[in-house]
Design a protein around this motif. Structure first.
Motif, short mmCIF file in Angstrom:
data_model
loop_
_atom_site.label_atom_id
_atom_site.label_comp_id
_atom_site.label_asym_id
_atom_site.label_seq_id
_atom_site.Cartn_x
_atom_site.Cartn_y
_atom_site.Cartn_z
N GLN A 110 -15.89 0.75 34.46
CA GLN A 110 -15.76 2.11 34.99
C GLN A 110 -17.12 2.69 35.33
OE1 GLN A 110 -16.55 4.97 32.58
NE2 GLN A 110 -15.26 6.63 33.38
N ILE A 111 -18.06 2.69 34.38
CA ILE A 111 -19.33 3.39 34.61
C ILE A 111 -20.17 2.66 35.67
CG2 ILE A 111 -20.57 2.31 32.64
CD1 ILE A 111 -20.91 5.96 33.85
N CYS A 112 -20.14 1.32 35.65
CA CYS A 112 -20.93 0.61 36.64
C CYS A 112 -20.32 0.75 38.03
CB CYS A 112 -21.07 -0.87 36.25
SG CYS A 112 -22.10 -1.08 34.77
N GLY A 113 -19.00 0.71 38.08
CA GLY A 113 -18.32 0.85 39.37
C GLY A 113 -18.59 2.21 40.00
N ILE A 114 -18.46 3.25 39.19
CA ILE A 114 -18.71 4.59 39.72
C ILE A 114 -20.19 4.74 40.10
CG2 ILE A 114 -18.70 7.06 39.18
CD1 ILE A 114 -16.27 6.54 37.36
N ALA A 115 -21.07 4.17 39.28
CA ALA A 115 -22.51 4.27 39.56
C ALA A 115 -22.82 3.69 40.95
CB ALA A 115 -23.31 3.56 38.48
N GLU A 116 -22.24 2.53 41.25
CA GLU A 116 -22.48 1.91 42.55
C GLU A 116 -22.02 2.82 43.68
OE1 GLU A 116 -24.12 -0.70 43.17
OE2 GLU A 116 -24.02 -2.07 41.46
N ARG A 117 -20.83 3.39 43.47
CA ARG A 117 -20.28 4.25 44.52
C ARG A 117 -21.11 5.52 44.75
NH1 ARG A 117 -15.06 3.82 46.62
NH2 ARG A 117 -15.95 5.41 47.98
#
Lengths: 336, 336, 336, 336
Positions: free
Chosen positions: A110-117
């Motif tokens: 969740q946190i890495c995915g959102i960070a990329e976006r």
């Protein structure tokens, strides 16, 4: 400081009161005798004069400050904008910094995915709650230390500096690698915490309390600054009023007022101010138009399954649009 | 919990949402299909259901709790008044406990002298600030550890149990001999502190926050109670409004409302509620008439020279009169 | 409408209550029996159901509206923006209308001179107070009928349609040639006045009350509309809070919320919202960025000698800059 | 009035400003030159000085009133309590007057029946709404003129003088036989209505507005009094805050503050303040303990079928108990 005395006070009493003020606070006292009332004017550094104590004196009618009670946060003594630089990103001085991410850190994906976006959309910082202040003891309280670990992984993966909230003076060591430490609205007057953060030297994102005035917010900044840390970012996030359609009432005027009274950077949190996802865009635009130096926005990949604050989180797709409009608006305003 | 869905949602979506709620929270879900909207009713222990998360779902229009979100503080599950006994003094259950003393502990003579006076007037507890929350970092911050020592001396001398405010989780050890630990209005939602106080087992005087609702105050009590400490005393001390004649606005209705919703004792602080010495008497009487279990009143031998809150402190002579009237009124009310 | 009943109510009582609701309000009542509580769902036109009356019933725990209580002002039943046209100027539907002029009409030269200046800067309407609501009976109360005459002269000279406030139902005849009649914040719930204005058919500028919710403001619009006049312009002008740096607190979120709930045009009054001249520009820009259809701004040729509201009035020169920036910003937003 | 000037203003400018103030307002101006700022003190009758106008001057930093802006309502110029006598009943000066009756007059049996009951319980006046201010245009608006007729019949039958609310300046003639005319909270700043009521010479019950300060309430009393009618009764009925458990927040401190600042009688409305029937008793007792001169209480024979405000109306049986306790308490307080 102007002190208006009550009617009919004898000159002896006035003199002894003046002498006391002079002696206790190292100020000079001028007396102006009027027909109906007498006024004392205090000259010098009146920031240490305790208004309440003066008011408690029998012969005093009212007291009025002329000087602001904050010094280090005061633009008068520091005319230029403070610009805080964190890992190459600037906050303050006419730049627009966007801090984005989920309310709560939930897991690595969740946190890495959102960070990329959010990075792709132009955010400069990643936010995510590890320690979560919740009204109910039965609600999810955050991943705590583990949440900070996950934020640091997302930082490593994306290069985005991280912003996360501290809830206790006991946790300061856990925040050693956090880039910006956030003080939440409910802790804005947790003075012992503020003093301790003053000793860290780290950038502090200070949220205005739910029922705190602009001046009180600056006084809380002053706590951090007078403890040796001048890297304070002010954040307007809505105050509590009778209106219940929105979660809070965004005090948009606080943005230009903070900018005039203080040299510190000012950002706005449209997510907590409104509590409603579709209000994040218009409030973001209005904050930038009012002169804010940045925004802090809650973004979640799956708001209905967010562990907290889902109703006010926007999706990464919606955030793409908001960020694009914000940067476009900022450019248009620069041309004015 | 009642969940109103938006218009025109298909039955499949409703079923999968119901199943999810049922699975995630262990509640039973009843569905009522209306002509224009569909309503879900959640049955079981809904205290753990996160309203914000439910609201974040696309198909949800509004959500309404039927059960109160607090359990241990709830009178429904504990019909009898909680009576807290401290060194032989009772708080709650129809007794009137008066806590009195100076805003700040200043020196031995001051605290012991005032303690003798308020004891003689009928106070059951001595208050005095050792750690002082002040808006300005440049104001007197209290004698801190030394202040607690002086309070303990006054206790030794007079036998009065002592009440003093804690400002940091780091100071808990210093409060080992304090009889009642006070949580100030600015820390009412310092949740990490509340949890830690829950572990102490000591009576906690919990002041309502400046902009906190009655329900939020009960949720903060719930934090302490769910951490294992049921000895919580609620304190109404005024909320922040637009009215500026008084320092705060005493929400007198909160007294009977707290008493109805909860079994915990409720006291009133007329000194902070008003900020004005001559209002302490009428507000004390009105609090008792409204059903309060006690009062906490600031008393100072020399208000104009008090190191804090002089304007709202009454003299020992004035306190004699107030206490006498309060006890007289309480007796008259008992005859009703 | 959802009605939650108290625990343990017998089926007979529930049936007779349902029958009564059905009969009195012409609605269909569905009953859902849960384990702990029973819920009634009212179907049909529930706008006439009196929530207070339902709540007064012994067996009722709480009541929740599902439908909004306003109908004619509701965007659900009127999806397109209402555009009000006055003398060729449009308000609503994405246009930006600026209403500008002095707080009070003072004399011919003043009002005509300001009218020329604000027209040149791009204002579409001239404002000016003839009847002035003042907190003190000893303050200047406006030129009254003569003020309207002077506004009409300024209109004749410049072609600008005029906007001025009505304070009494008795004065309606005097407003026959006024283009837009303003209802001030203090009269927003002067329901007899609203009904009478509904009968005039004239465009009404309805200011939100100092402590009125968004919903109440729409209900006041509904008063005018249900009396036959659909030409209502909503105006956000700040609400009253604890913050005292500004005269009021501009509720910027109200702009997008009004636009979503209603089809009526929405304008913002940055002058009254702030009470401070230098805040008019940033608040104007933020209002436009939030989606406002227009602004109403106080402009005075000589603020220090204005007979009212000088502190919040901008000079014609300052207004030139504000108007230019507003139009520039509007254009930039249109490109988003 | 104290005017603090900005730093660095030349003596010439200060002199011309002083001369202007002196000339325009007939006051004497004293100047006190400090090191950092200059202060002007205005002496004489400063009630007509317009603070806003003074503040609008470029050289002014802040302005502070020393004198209260109300004169006729001011206790300083009228030390004794005003006692208003209506048909042999006294309001003010230490008497307790209870005004009781239904929110709305509904029919002859209802109003006469309730009148008999409240009279028997000790009420001195009958209240009943004929013209009803309702948030929604679709709610019952009162029996209007017919309602006044029915009140007069109830008065004839019981001898109780009547109190009812006026909503429009157009209806004054209909109130010729009404004993006390009530101005509702929503019309507290309907200044044209206040002036007209000043001309009637009838006792006026002035309710504090939802978001109006104590000082503004006194200024509205001043409107009526300066128009020639000194028979004004102040009524505290709760103000609007963030707390939503109660309908409003009763500002109990306003009672002793009004009594200190003004000589006018002060009553309390526990029904509107709380909106909840079971709170009427504790709030009534607390109001009397705080020094109120009376109460206005909603009583209905059948609250669930009341046409308005049923939830906050008490039954005649409950009123019997409340009145008995109130008189008992008043007696006990007299012994203090």
């Amino acid at each position: 400081m102007i002190i208006v005395l009550k009617d009919g006070i004898g000159k002896d009493k006035i003199k002894s009161f003046s002498d006391e003020l002079s002696r206790d606070y190292g100020v000079k006292v001028n007396t102006w005798f009027g027909t109906h009332s007498t006024v004392l004017g205090l000259i010098g550094d009146t920031q240490s004069v305790d208004i309440e104590r003066v008011q408690a004196n029998d012969i005093v009618d009212t007291v009025k400050r002329v000087q602001e009670p904050y010094k280090k946060a005061n633009r008068k003594f520091h005319p230029d904008d403070t610009v805080i630089e964190v890992a190459g990103r600037k906050i303050g001085g006419g730049n627009i910094a966007i801090i984005a991410g989920p309310c709560s850190v939930e897991n690595r994906d969740q946190i890495c995915g959102i960070a990329e976006r959010v990075k792709a959309a132009g955010a400069s910082f990643l936010r995510g709650g590890a320690f979560k202040p919740r009204t109910s003891p039965y609600s999810f309280q955050g991943l705590r230390a583990e949440g900070i670990e996950l934020l640091l992984e997302a930082k490593k993966q994306t290069g985005l500096p991280i912003v996360t909230e501290i809830m206790s003076i006991n946790h300061i060591d856990l925040f050693a690698d956090v880039d910006i430490i956030q003080v939440g609205a409910r802790n804005m007057q947790n003075f012992e915490l503020l003093k301790a953060l003053g000793a860290t030297g780290k950038p502090i994102l200070l949220k205005r309390g739910l029922a705190n005035t602009i001046e009180e917010t600056l006084m809380s900044a002053e706590y951090i600054m007078s403890a040796g840390n001048e890297k304070v970012i002010l954040c307007e996030r809505g105050v509590r009023t009778f209106e219940d359609y929105t979660r809070n009432t965004l005090d948009i005027s606080a943005v230009p007022v903070f900018k005039r009274l203080s040299h510190l950077p000012v950002i706005v949190d449209p997510s907590h101010a409104s509590g409603i996802d579709w209000l994040v865009e218009p409030l973001s635009l209005s904050a930038v138009a009012a002169g804010a130096d940045g925004l802090i926005i809650e973004v979640h990949n799956d708001p209905p399954h967010a562990l907290s604050d889902g109703a006010q989180s926007v999706t990464p797709d919606a955030f793409d649009v908001i960020a694009k409009k914000v940067f476009h608006l900022k450019k248009a305003l620069a041309d004015l």
